[in-house]
Design a protein around this motif. Structure first.
Motif, PDB file in Angstrom:
ATOM      1  N   THR A  12      42.921  28.676  10.033  1.00 31.36           N
ATOM      2  CA  THR A  12      43.474  28.724   8.683  1.00 31.36           C
ATOM      3  C   THR A  12      44.984  28.899   8.724  1.00 31.36           C
ATOM      4  N   MET A  13      45.467  29.735   9.609  1.00 31.31           N
ATOM      5  CA  MET A  13      46.910  29.942   9.752  1.00 31.31           C
ATOM      6  C   MET A  13      47.619  28.656  10.141  1.00 31.31           C
ATOM      7  N   MET A  26      38.526  32.965  15.129  1.00 30.35           N
ATOM      8  CA  MET A  26      38.898  31.565  15.267  1.00 30.35           C
ATOM      9  C   MET A  26      39.134  30.924  13.897  1.00 30.35           C
ATOM     10  N   SER A  27      38.324  31.278  12.913  1.00 30.54           N
ATOM     11  CA  SER A  27      38.480  30.725  11.565  1.00 30.54           C
ATOM     12  C   SER A  27      39.819  31.124  10.962  1.00 30.54           C
ATOM     13  N   SER A  30      30.620  31.904   7.024  1.00 27.02           N
ATOM     14  CA  SER A  30      31.433  33.114   6.980  1.00 27.02           C
ATOM     15  C   SER A  30      32.633  32.874   6.071  1.00 27.02           C
ATOM     16  N   LEU A  31      32.927  33.843   5.200  1.00 29.76           N
ATOM     17  CA  LEU A  31      34.051  33.726   4.270  1.00 29.76           C
ATOM     18  C   LEU A  31      35.190  34.672   4.642  1.00 29.76           C
ATOM     19  N   THR A  32      35.261  35.047   5.894  1.00 30.18           N
ATOM     20  CA  THR A  32      36.314  35.957   6.351  1.00 30.18           C
ATOM     21  C   THR A  32      37.704  35.374   6.108  1.00 30.18           C
ATOM     22  N   ALA A  33      37.929  34.125   6.505  1.00 29.28           N
ATOM     23  CA  ALA A  33      39.242  33.500   6.320  1.00 29.28           C
ATOM     24  C   ALA A  33      39.591  33.315   4.842  1.00 29.28           C
ATOM     25  N   GLY A  92      33.767  29.665   8.614  1.00 29.10           N
ATOM     26  CA  GLY A  92      33.103  29.454   9.893  1.00 29.10           C
ATOM     27  C   GLY A  92      31.593  29.423   9.782  1.00 29.10           C
ATOM     28  N   LEU A  93      30.979  28.632  10.636  1.00 25.94           N
ATOM     29  CA  LEU A  93      29.521  28.547  10.703  1.00 25.94           C
ATOM     30  C   LEU A  93      29.028  29.567  11.726  1.00 25.94           C
ATOM     31  N   THR A  94      28.562  30.723  11.224  1.00 25.84           N
ATOM     32  CA  THR A  94      28.155  31.804  12.129  1.00 25.84           C
ATOM     33  C   THR A  94      26.669  32.109  12.044  1.00 25.84           C
TER      34      THR A  94
END
Length: 286
Positions: A110-111, A105-106, A239-242, A232-234
């Motif tokens: 971002t996209m 979702m993050s 989370s720094l995936t995006a 994202g708040l996981t």
């Protein structure tokens, strides 16, 4: 209007909707982490009422409202408070799928948020810079380090600011000037030191780029351009995936921009890696 302001404006709410609003406002440290089903149970109403209530507030649905609540929670809750709330509301058996869905979702958000024209401008400016300085503090340091490793393959003069054992951050950037670029990376809770360092770089004439989660982040005030990436708040950390995905895109775009120089460097590196047996090429024996 913030989510809390919308919840306080109860005019026109049904009895069930008022219950939901009152519960969320009274339990804002917990409510953002509840599913629609659990929120309905806590507010003594139905899941369908929760979904209709989110739409009534102007959201596309409950997930949209929940993201807004989590965004506020990220700014106000400490890491310890986040851990307590996540532990109370997330089933251990569902942690893996929950975190991965949140990361997906993050990236989708971002996209939708990132400005492609701004992204291309950043690539052009970085490619033209004499030196590139990269700064990320605490968890953002991991993003900065990753970026610096691959930028050094592309560009000749890349400085990762804030290396362990190095001089003070402000001492490291004292020679930044108008031929340089400075990338500041920060996500909630935002690093004041990163903001101040980039302000110095901008005042010295450098081109400044912020990689952060929102156009409202403090660092945007001292950035020429901003690349927005959802964090994202996981759990008890973001989370720094995006953000890593955006950095991957920057690396790819800059590599394409300077493909001839990069190709020569990679060919030389491959020879060095081969001569010094840097990588193992053996497969595991079956």
């Amino acid at each position: 209007m913030s989510i809390k302001d919308r919840l306080r404006n109860t005019k026109g709410f049904s009895k069930g909707q008022k219950k939901i609003a009152e519960y969320i406002l009274a339990n804002f440290d917990k409510a953002p982490f509840l599913t629609a089903t659990k929120l309905a149970a806590e507010a003594d109403t139905s899941e369908s009422t929760v979904v209709r209530f989110a739409i009534e507030l102007g959201y596309d649905g409950f997930p949209d409202m929940q993201r807004d609540m989590k965004e506020v929670a990220r700014q106000t809750l400490t890491s310890a408070e986040r851990l307590i709330r996540i532990s109370d509301t997330v089933d251990m058996d569902n942690v893996l799928m929950s975190v991965m869905k949140s990361d997906i979702m993050s990236i989708r958000e971002t996209m939708n948020m990132i400005d492609v024209d701004v992204f291309n401008t950043v690539v052009d400016k970085l490619s033209a810079a004499k030196r590139i300085y990269i700064l990320g503090i605490r968890s953002s340091y991991s993003v900065a380090l990753y970026m610096s490793i691959y930028f050094r393959m592309i560009f000749d003069n890349v400085h990762l600011v804030g290396l362990p054992g190095a001089a003070d951050v402000f001492e490291e950037i004292i020679s930044v000037n108008n031929s340089d670029a400075f990338i500041g990376i920060t996500f909630p809770r935002y690093s004041r030191r990163t903001v101040h360092a980039m302000e110095i770089a901008k005042n010295n004439g450098a081109y400044t780029v912020a990689l952060t989660d929102s156009m409202d982040a403090p660092i945007t005030e001292v950035a020429h351009n901003v690349l927005v990436a959802r964090s994202g708040l996981t759990g008890f950390v973001d989370s720094l995936t995006a953000p890593f995905s955006v950095v991957n895109a920057l690396i790819a775009a800059c590599g394409i921009k300077k493909d001839k120089e990069l190709l020569k460097k990679l060919q030389n590196l491959e020879q060095i890696w081969k001569e010094h047996s840097i990588y193992t090429m053996e497969n595991k024996k079956k």
